[in-house]
Scaffold this active site. Sequence first.
Site, mmCIF file in Angstrom:
data_model
loop_
_atom_site.group_PDB
_atom_site.id
_atom_site.type_symbol
_atom_site.label_atom_id
_atom_site.label_comp_id
_atom_site.label_asym_id
_atom_site.label_seq_id
_atom_site.Cartn_x
_atom_site.Cartn_y
_atom_site.Cartn_z
ATOM 1 N N CYS A 93 -17.913 12.064 -13.347
ATOM 2 C CA CYS A 93 -17.792 12.747 -12.063
ATOM 3 C C CYS A 93 -18.837 13.855 -11.989
ATOM 4 O O CYS A 93 -19.034 14.592 -12.959
ATOM 5 C CB CYS A 93 -16.387 13.339 -11.943
ATOM 6 S SG CYS A 93 -16.100 14.216 -10.397
ATOM 7 N N HIS A 135 -11.638 6.803 -6.774
ATOM 8 C CA HIS A 135 -12.106 8.073 -7.344
ATOM 9 C C HIS A 135 -12.466 9.054 -6.222
ATOM 10 O O HIS A 135 -12.072 10.232 -6.265
ATOM 11 C CB HIS A 135 -13.305 7.785 -8.252
ATOM 12 C CG HIS A 135 -13.932 8.988 -8.876
ATOM 13 N ND1 HIS A 135 -13.925 9.213 -10.240
ATOM 14 C CD2 HIS A 135 -14.613 10.040 -8.336
ATOM 15 C CE1 HIS A 135 -14.553 10.364 -10.489
ATOM 16 N NE2 HIS A 135 -14.989 10.873 -9.356
ATOM 17 N N GLU A 136 -13.204 8.565 -5.211
ATOM 18 C CA GLU A 136 -13.651 9.467 -4.138
ATOM 19 C C GLU A 136 -12.478 9.926 -3.265
ATOM 20 O O GLU A 136 -12.409 11.093 -2.880
ATOM 21 C CB GLU A 136 -14.729 8.799 -3.269
ATOM 22 C CG GLU A 136 -16.000 8.405 -3.994
ATOM 23 C CD GLU A 136 -16.571 9.465 -4.912
ATOM 24 O OE1 GLU A 136 -16.370 10.667 -4.678
ATOM 25 O OE2 GLU A 136 -17.216 9.070 -5.894
ATOM 26 N N HIS A 139 -10.636 12.729 -4.669
ATOM 27 C CA HIS A 139 -11.248 14.040 -4.423
ATOM 28 C C HIS A 139 -10.692 14.663 -3.136
ATOM 29 O O HIS A 139 -10.487 15.876 -3.057
ATOM 30 C CB HIS A 139 -12.770 13.922 -4.289
ATOM 31 C CG HIS A 139 -13.512 13.923 -5.595
ATOM 32 N ND1 HIS A 139 -13.506 14.995 -6.454
ATOM 33 C CD2 HIS A 139 -14.300 12.986 -6.179
ATOM 34 C CE1 HIS A 139 -14.260 14.714 -7.514
ATOM 35 N NE2 HIS A 139 -14.755 13.499 -7.379
HETATM 36 NI NI NI Z 1 -15.999 12.634 -8.795
#
Ligand code: NI
Length: 175
Positions: A93, A135-136, A139
């Site tokens: 990341c 993953h995004e 966030h």
């Molecule tokens: Ni990331």
Amino acid sequence: MGDPRLYTESTLVSDDEFDSLLPQLLEDMLDTMRHHNGAGIAAPQIGVFKRVVIFGIDKNPRYPDVRPVPLTILVNPELDATGIERAEAWEGCLSVPGMRGKVSRFQQIIYRGLSPERKNIEILADGFHARVVQHEVDHLDGILYPARIKDLKDFGFIKALEASGRIPRIEVPES
Ligand code: NI
């Protein structure tokens, strides 16, 4: 990692913000992602707490196991797993530089969102493509991947993980 703002939930992009905020935000996100050779980026990673993600990866000999993913901009994304099958793989990341961790993600998902031109996007994705989207979107919900590592022995500095011999090579794009 450690900045408390990265653990907050980002808010939806409003209709007005497509014109007032999005053009500059996308330029800044793309610049940052390309500067770091990332496979993806979410707006909160550059300090804008809006639900916008970008991801995409070209064919790259450094990542032989990763199929290319077309560059995609998603505004107000949502995702659903299509089944219960999960896969474990190493992730990196841009907000956790120099480190990698093994994370379990859904193997296949459907994601939806709007393009910057307000067109509906709906894509069935699996493998790395599904992983980078999960993953995004994490966030946007204030979740960094280390929070999803089950065993912290599966988290460490790239150099130490590579040197350990436990894993042959850790060539994982950051996102
Ligand atoms: Ni990331």
